[in-house]
Write an enzyme that holds these catalytic residues in place. Sequence first.
Site, PDB file in Angstrom:
ATOM      1  N   CYS A  86       0.841  -1.193   0.000  1.00 14.50           N
ATOM      2  CA  CYS A  86       0.000   0.000   0.000  1.00 14.50           C
ATOM      3  C   CYS A  86       0.883   1.253   0.000  1.00 14.50           C
ATOM      4  O   CYS A  86       1.505   1.559  -1.009  1.00 14.50           O
ATOM      5  CB  CYS A  86      -0.998  -0.016   1.151  1.00 14.50           C
ATOM      6  SG  CYS A  86      -2.369   1.162   0.911  1.00 14.50           S
ATOM      7  N   HIS A 169      -3.873  -4.948   0.527  1.00 12.18           N
ATOM      8  CA  HIS A 169      -3.419  -5.329   1.873  1.00 12.18           C
ATOM      9  C   HIS A 169      -3.582  -6.827   2.117  1.00 12.18           C
ATOM     10  O   HIS A 169      -4.567  -7.260   2.723  1.00 12.18           O
ATOM     11  CB  HIS A 169      -4.213  -4.561   2.929  1.00 12.18           C
ATOM     12  CG  HIS A 169      -3.798  -3.145   3.111  1.00 12.18           C
ATOM     13  ND1 HIS A 169      -2.669  -2.783   3.811  1.00 12.18           N
ATOM     14  CD2 HIS A 169      -4.355  -1.991   2.668  1.00 12.18           C
ATOM     15  CE1 HIS A 169      -2.550  -1.457   3.802  1.00 12.18           C
ATOM     16  NE2 HIS A 169      -3.560  -0.962   3.113  1.00 12.18           N
ATOM     17  N   GLU A 171      -2.007  -8.506   4.258  1.00  6.48           N
ATOM     18  CA  GLU A 171      -1.691  -8.792   5.663  1.00  6.48           C
ATOM     19  C   GLU A 171      -2.874  -8.597   6.602  1.00  6.48           C
ATOM     20  O   GLU A 171      -2.842  -9.054   7.751  1.00  6.48           O
ATOM     21  CB  GLU A 171      -0.518  -7.916   6.124  1.00  6.48           C
ATOM     22  CG  GLU A 171      -0.860  -6.489   6.525  1.00  6.48           C
ATOM     23  CD  GLU A 171      -1.080  -5.539   5.360  1.00  6.48           C
ATOM     24  OE1 GLU A 171      -1.209  -4.318   5.617  1.00  6.48           O
ATOM     25  OE2 GLU A 171      -1.118  -5.995   4.202  1.00  6.48           O
TER      26      GLU A 171
END
Length: 246
Positions: A86, A169, A171
């Site tokens: 990001c 994202h 994660e």
Amino acid sequence: MARPRIALLNAAHDAANTRRNFRRELDADLVEFHAATGEIPNGYDFDALVITGSRSSVYWDEEWIPPLIEYVAAATDRGIPTLGVCYGHQVLAEALGGRVAGMDDFELGYSEITHHGDELFAGIDEEFTVFTSHGDAVVELPPGAELLAENEYGIHAFRDGHNWGLQFHPEYDMETAADVADGKRDRIGDARVDAAIAEITPENYAAACEVKQVFRNFTEYVRDVSGLTADGSAPDRAVAEPRADD
């Protein structure tokens, strides 16, 4: 299996969720630097770098941003594999000569993205689901970089040699996705935020977990290029301590 030593350049202002997510997903010995407070390494003795998300923009006038971009540029010049996520994707693009700009829209929530193939996406379906949250985008790739993934909002992944940027994202857990979405009310309004939060279901999260494979693929790549042995040994390296720039 050998664990690479990776510098985690945590650009999040509230670092706790980001720290938890990356420590869960990366099978590596992480040395964390809170980049958003001006903390960056004073050397390059790492097997790789990972740069996280942030609520900042790379073009904002904040003292900590130029030193971070300069450090990433110097590290990639030294051939250190780097993964940007990001905001980190945008930092990496700027460090390598690309360009980031604000979007006319804001992408928030679970999105469908198409990748065009690369070892980072090995084991991941060509079309995949992932959580997104960004109002900036890479609008010009670095010279020589390869577009790897995109959707209607634009570039979602690129590669330049040993370096990868991911706009989405992979994660995030469900808690982080809800916290991040809730923090966008002033920017995009309650209706869009409420709609995004309503989509944060176990089913959507399970679908998005497929793309967490990128972290395993990245760390495996780092092991290979770093020459780590089965017992984890590597060439001698000095310890890099944090440096806070004035």
